[in-house]
Design a protein around this motif. Structure first.
Motif, mmCIF file in Angstrom:
data_model
loop_
_atom_site.group_PDB
_atom_site.id
_atom_site.type_symbol
_atom_site.label_atom_id
_atom_site.label_comp_id
_atom_site.label_asym_id
_atom_site.label_seq_id
_atom_site.Cartn_x
_atom_site.Cartn_y
_atom_site.Cartn_z
ATOM 1 N N GLN A 93 0.699 -1.237 0.136
ATOM 2 C CA GLN A 93 -0.016 -0.036 -0.026
ATOM 3 C C GLN A 93 0.967 1.437 -0.086
ATOM 4 O OE1 GLN A 93 -3.997 -1.720 2.385
ATOM 5 N NE2 GLN A 93 -1.632 -2.253 2.931
ATOM 6 N N TYR A 94 2.161 1.367 0.551
ATOM 7 C CA TYR A 94 2.859 2.388 0.315
ATOM 8 C C TYR A 94 3.038 2.675 -1.334
ATOM 9 C CZ TYR A 94 4.774 2.186 5.057
ATOM 10 O OH TYR A 94 4.640 2.076 6.630
ATOM 11 N N ALA A 95 2.988 1.524 -1.935
ATOM 12 C CA ALA A 95 3.493 1.867 -3.531
ATOM 13 C C ALA A 95 2.350 2.166 -4.186
ATOM 14 C CB ALA A 95 3.932 0.408 -4.144
ATOM 15 N N THR A 96 1.099 1.556 -3.726
ATOM 16 C CA THR A 96 -0.086 2.004 -4.363
ATOM 17 C C THR A 96 -0.601 3.616 -4.107
ATOM 18 O OG1 THR A 96 -1.394 0.810 -2.581
ATOM 19 C CG2 THR A 96 -1.056 -0.274 -4.807
ATOM 20 N N SER A 97 -0.172 3.709 -2.646
ATOM 21 C CA SER A 97 -0.705 5.042 -2.244
ATOM 22 C C SER A 97 0.299 6.219 -2.763
ATOM 23 C CB SER A 97 -0.612 4.958 -0.483
ATOM 24 O OG SER A 97 -1.471 4.129 -0.112
ATOM 25 N N PHE A 98 1.476 5.785 -2.998
ATOM 26 C CA PHE A 98 2.533 6.742 -3.714
ATOM 27 C C PHE A 98 1.911 7.012 -4.928
ATOM 28 C CE2 PHE A 98 6.233 8.258 -5.901
ATOM 29 C CZ PHE A 98 6.857 9.166 -5.127
ATOM 30 N N SER A 99 1.453 6.115 -5.771
ATOM 31 C CA SER A 99 0.868 6.465 -6.992
ATOM 32 C C SER A 99 -0.232 7.313 -7.188
ATOM 33 C CB SER A 99 0.633 5.009 -7.609
ATOM 34 O OG SER A 99 1.641 4.137 -7.903
ATOM 35 N N ALA A 100 -1.127 6.963 -6.194
ATOM 36 C CA ALA A 100 -2.328 7.901 -5.946
ATOM 37 C C ALA A 100 -1.994 8.981 -5.429
ATOM 38 C CB ALA A 100 -3.443 6.855 -4.943
ATOM 39 N N ALA A 101 -1.086 9.275 -4.616
ATOM 40 C CA ALA A 101 -0.658 10.746 -4.071
ATOM 41 C C ALA A 101 -0.130 11.317 -5.116
ATOM 42 C CB ALA A 101 0.445 10.301 -3.039
ATOM 43 N N VAL A 102 0.787 10.997 -6.158
ATOM 44 C CA VAL A 102 1.120 11.706 -7.041
ATOM 45 C C VAL A 102 0.023 12.443 -7.918
ATOM 46 C CG1 VAL A 102 2.380 11.631 -9.371
ATOM 47 C CG2 VAL A 102 3.598 10.404 -7.495
ATOM 48 N N ALA A 103 -0.817 11.631 -8.474
ATOM 49 C CA ALA A 103 -2.142 11.932 -9.081
ATOM 50 C C ALA A 103 -2.921 13.134 -8.161
ATOM 51 C CB ALA A 103 -3.011 10.865 -9.359
ATOM 52 N N ILE A 104 -3.041 12.872 -7.036
ATOM 53 C CA ILE A 104 -3.894 13.807 -6.090
ATOM 54 C C ILE A 104 -3.161 15.037 -6.041
ATOM 55 C CG2 ILE A 104 -4.803 14.264 -3.757
ATOM 56 C CD1 ILE A 104 -5.397 11.067 -3.638
ATOM 57 N N ALA A 105 -1.742 15.166 -5.600
ATOM 58 C CA ALA A 105 -1.012 16.317 -5.458
ATOM 59 C C ALA A 105 -0.854 17.033 -6.726
ATOM 60 C CB ALA A 105 0.503 15.869 -4.730
ATOM 61 N N ASN A 106 -0.806 16.284 -7.863
ATOM 62 C CA ASN A 106 -0.778 17.134 -8.951
ATOM 63 C C ASN A 106 -2.206 17.852 -9.316
ATOM 64 O OD1 ASN A 106 1.709 16.457 -9.982
ATOM 65 N ND2 ASN A 106 1.156 14.471 -11.011
ATOM 66 N N ARG A 107 -3.398 17.091 -9.007
ATOM 67 C CA ARG A 107 -4.522 17.810 -9.241
ATOM 68 C C ARG A 107 -4.724 19.034 -8.268
ATOM 69 N NH1 ARG A 107 -10.528 15.610 -7.525
ATOM 70 N NH2 ARG A 107 -11.633 17.502 -8.241
ATOM 71 N N ILE A 108 -4.435 18.764 -7.111
ATOM 72 C CA ILE A 108 -4.396 19.907 -5.923
ATOM 73 C C ILE A 108 -3.696 21.214 -6.514
ATOM 74 C CG2 ILE A 108 -3.703 20.681 -3.856
ATOM 75 C CD1 ILE A 108 -4.455 17.811 -2.664
ATOM 76 N N LEU A 109 -2.444 20.820 -7.078
ATOM 77 C CA LEU A 109 -1.442 22.205 -7.728
ATOM 78 C C LEU A 109 -2.137 22.768 -8.718
ATOM 79 C CD1 LEU A 109 1.842 20.607 -6.792
ATOM 80 C CD2 LEU A 109 0.829 22.566 -5.507
ATOM 81 N N ARG A 110 -2.767 21.810 -9.613
ATOM 82 C CA ARG A 110 -3.291 22.445 -11.024
ATOM 83 C C ARG A 110 -4.538 23.075 -10.771
ATOM 84 N NH1 ARG A 110 -3.154 17.955 -12.987
ATOM 85 N NH2 ARG A 110 -5.472 17.206 -12.664
ATOM 86 N N GLU A 111 -5.427 22.626 -9.879
ATOM 87 C CA GLU A 111 -6.915 22.990 -9.867
ATOM 88 C C GLU A 111 -7.145 23.815 -8.680
ATOM 89 O OE1 GLU A 111 -9.744 19.670 -10.270
ATOM 90 O OE2 GLU A 111 -8.596 18.938 -11.729
ATOM 91 N N GLY A 112 -6.303 23.816 -7.485
ATOM 92 C CA GLY A 112 -6.562 24.607 -6.305
ATOM 93 C C GLY A 112 -7.712 24.237 -5.639
ATOM 94 N N GLU A 113 -8.630 25.208 -5.160
ATOM 95 C CA GLU A 113 -9.649 25.010 -4.251
ATOM 96 C C GLU A 113 -10.612 23.781 -4.499
ATOM 97 O OE1 GLU A 113 -13.079 27.777 -2.126
ATOM 98 O OE2 GLU A 113 -11.708 28.669 -3.583
ATOM 99 N N SER A 114 -11.005 23.796 -5.746
ATOM 100 C CA SER A 114 -11.996 22.489 -6.043
ATOM 101 C C SER A 114 -11.363 21.164 -5.629
ATOM 102 C CB SER A 114 -12.351 22.612 -7.438
ATOM 103 O OG SER A 114 -11.342 22.184 -8.223
ATOM 104 N N ALA A 115 -10.122 20.946 -5.963
ATOM 105 C CA ALA A 115 -9.324 19.752 -5.635
ATOM 106 C C ALA A 115 -9.105 19.621 -4.115
ATOM 107 C CB ALA A 115 -8.103 19.669 -6.316
ATOM 108 N N VAL A 116 -8.828 20.822 -3.356
ATOM 109 C CA VAL A 116 -8.517 20.644 -2.139
ATOM 110 C C VAL A 116 -9.964 20.162 -1.384
ATOM 111 C CG1 VAL A 116 -8.319 22.112 -0.047
ATOM 112 C CG2 VAL A 116 -6.829 22.355 -2.059
ATOM 113 N N LYS A 117 -11.106 20.744 -1.891
ATOM 114 C CA LYS A 117 -12.345 20.500 -1.379
ATOM 115 C C LYS A 117 -12.598 19.125 -1.317
ATOM 116 C CE LYS A 117 -17.314 21.721 -1.629
ATOM 117 N NZ LYS A 117 -18.264 22.438 -2.238
ATOM 118 N N ASP A 118 -12.412 18.634 -2.399
ATOM 119 C CA ASP A 118 -12.506 16.970 -2.659
ATOM 120 C C ASP A 118 -11.515 16.138 -1.729
ATOM 121 O OD1 ASP A 118 -14.478 17.254 -4.573
ATOM 122 O OD2 ASP A 118 -13.200 16.983 -6.262
#
Length: 600
Positions: free
Chosen positions: A526-551
């Motif tokens: 789950q470290y590996a799967t979580s890292f993969s998911a986290a890369v996608a989530i962090a990219n979305r937060i930095l790209r979309e801002g408030e809407s992504a943070v809310k989700d």
């Protein structure tokens, strides 16, 4: 105080220790709770055979269970934290033992729950929901239980399995006591002949040193000492997988892997698909190893060269105060409400900061948010420790949000999503640091650290996961987990994952002896799967801002209110496909290209 000085627990300044009085004001108060908890088995027994009688009885049972959950969680957390701050303290080891015995006794007292809820007819349960709307709070828990109907036994058998729960903890306890309290290592010298104290806590920092002599000496001394007790380590792992097999067989699962993952509603294919996806991207790992060898300028790249930064002279000392300040800056993108809780944690001593004699190694966040989570660190005043800080605070914030916004029965998130928030914090910190500098050497240093995260999390943890899978299959086929067999399998995997450019030193065959997560029941993938998911989530937060943070905050607050793959899918990440792993490793390849260009 800094990360270099290792003091007895009694001499550590209070401001660097966690304040456990938030749970219990004193050990005496904990003992009072021990006595109070002894009354619950009788209260629980009064419901045996009656859960299907009426909606009110079922609701009253769940209400009592919630009360017990919170009290036992606090009770066990206090004892565990006390024992981990000095595992050589026999008084607190005794307290920890009493805590787990009490928890097992209460679990055993309520062991009739699963089979009785299974036995309620669908139409009766539908009527209960209509008669008692408050039962809707527990629909998710009820559905999770009934989903596993084929694996729930009779009340008598469930009671036996619950009572065996304490025995199942023995391999982990034995490993922890032996590895953390009893093991001692020889001092080692560096290139100048200066002597260094080798402990489990100082081992990896030594491997990060620019002094290759120190790295090699620490590496060889550590594993020589581990090799002297290789059979003891193997015996504890053999016991671990034997107990996993016992419970898997008892519950009619096809494998120990299936049994472990089913509890958290994760399909087995997610595990095996991860290994397949990483195997398909091993070429990128081999490129990284070749680049590391080239930049270090060595004729042979050894396993003791894996941790040292490629741009060693760009490393700087980072005090704990500076690490906290930088963490708050990096995570400000998640909103003031998020950083306000972080500041509360820092100010009110939710953390135990520095290594002391006998303290449990590594770092963790307790999974209990009542009254709040606690974080154990062994801070070393370097970049790696700053990343560890934001990692563990990611866990803490996940726990805090879930316990604050979910009812008790759905507050505890499952391990499949446990590493997402922590790793997302690390990626946000890395992007923050990279955004602050144009200096080629500093950028190269940071990118190398980022690459090391990929190597250590996606590749290394998947290698661990594959090793676990092999150990499980050995146990299931009746093969003993001997030291020789484990070492041979581990060395073969190390060669596969690092490739021909890396010298897989004989000593690395014993690395399995020092990995506590092998006692966590198929946790590491789950470290590996979580890292993969986290890369996608962090990219979305930095790209979309408030809407992504809310989700994202909905995810943090989700607990186990949905299946874990569904919680992630709501964030736009589908872990049932190889896409997140492949996308993350595509970024790994891009970073290798950038680092190669920066360093020429």
């Amino acid at each position: 105080m800094d990360g270099k000085t290792i003091l007895p627990r009694s001499e550590v300044p209070e401001e660097f220790t966690w304040n456990l009085s938030d749970i219990f004001a004193s050990d005496d108060k904990w003992n009072e709770e021990l006595e109070a908890l002894k009354a619950y088995p009788e209260r629980m027994a009064a419901y045996a055979g009656k859960l299907g009688e009426s909606a009110k009885t079922l609701l009253d049972w769940f209400t009592l269970s919630d009360e017990i959950t919170v009290r036992v969680s606090k009770f066990v957390q206090y004892a565990s934290c006390r024992s981990d701050q000095d595992v050589g303290n026999s008084f607190y080891q005794g307290m920890r033992s009493k805590a787990f015995s009490t928890a097992v006794a209460l679990n055993s007292a309520g062991s009739f729950e699963a089979s009785e809820i299974m036995a309620i007819p669908d139409e009766t349960l539908a009527r209960f929901y209509a008669e008692e709307p408050k039962l809707e709070t527990y629909r998710r828990s009820i559905d999770k239980l009934r989903r596993r109907k084929a694996h729930i036994l009779s009340p008598e058998c469930e009671k036996i399995l619950a009572a065996a729960g304490e025995i199942s903890e023995s391999p982990d306890r034995t490993f922890s006591m032996f590895h953390n309290a009893d093991m001692r290592y020889p001092d080692v010298t560096d290139a100048k002949g200066e002597v260094h104290t080798l402990t489990d806590g100082t081992f990896v920092p030594m491997l990060m040193s620019a002094d290759r002599t120190l790295r090699e000496n620490a590496f060889k001394a550590y594993y020589k000492r581990a090799g002297e007790f290789r059979n003891t380590y193997a015996s504890t792992l053999d016991a671990q997988f034997k107990q996993l097999k016992f419970f898997a067989d008892a519950r009619h699962y096809n494998s120990t892997l299936e049994a472990s993952l089913d509890v958290t509603e994760v399909p087995v294919e997610v595990y095996t698909n991860l290994i397949d996806a990483v195997h398909g991207n091993l070429g990128k790992m081999y490129r990284y190893v070749e680049l590391r060898k080239k930049i270090l300028g060595v004729d042979e790249l050894h396993m003791y060269d894996v941790y040292t930064p490629i741009v060693a002279d760009a490393d700087v000392e980072i005090s704990f105060e500076e690490a906290k300040k930088t963490a708050l800056e990096a995570l400000a993108v998640l909103g003031k409400d998020y950083t306000d809780v972080l500041e509360e944690a820092f100010s009110n001593r939710w953390l135990d900061v520095y290594e002391n004699t006998g303290k449990r190694g590594g770092a963790y966040c307790t999974g209990n948010g009542w009254p709040h989570p606690y974080v154990l660190l062994n801070h070393k005043d370097n970049l790696d420790s700053m990343f560890t800080l934001v990692h563990e605070m990611g866990h803490a914030m996940h726990t805090w949000h879930s316990c604050k916004y979910q009812p008790v029965n759905t507050a505890e998130y499952v391990i499949f999503v446990a590493e997402v928030a922590s790793t997302c914090n690390e990626i946000l910190l890395m992007r923050h640091l990279l955004g602050k500098t144009d200096d080629r050497k500093q950028r190269a240093y940071l990118i190398n650290h980022f690459l090391d995260q990929f190597k250590g999390t996606l590749y290394r943890q998947t290698m661990f996961a594959e090793f676990e899978l092999q150990m499980g299959k050995m146990a299931e086929s009746g093969e003993a987990l001997t030291a020789d067999a484990l070492s041979a399998k581990y060395l073969a995997l190390n060669k596969l994952y690092f490739g021909d450019t890396m010298i897989s030193d004989d000593e690395i065959a014993l690395e399995w002896t020092r990995i506590p997560h092998f006692y966590y029941n198929y946790y590491v993938f789950q470290y590996a799967t979580s890292f993969s998911a986290a890369v996608a989530i962090a990219n979305r937060i930095l790209r979309e801002g408030e809407s992504a943070v809310k989700d994202y905050k909905k995810f943090l607050s989700g607990g186990c209110s949905k299946e874990p793959v569904e919680l992630l899918r709501d964030m736009g990440v589908d872990m049932r496909t190889p896409a997140p792993v492949n996308d993350a490793l595509s970024l790994f390849g891009e970073l290798i290209d950038e680092l190669s260009a920066l360093l020429g």
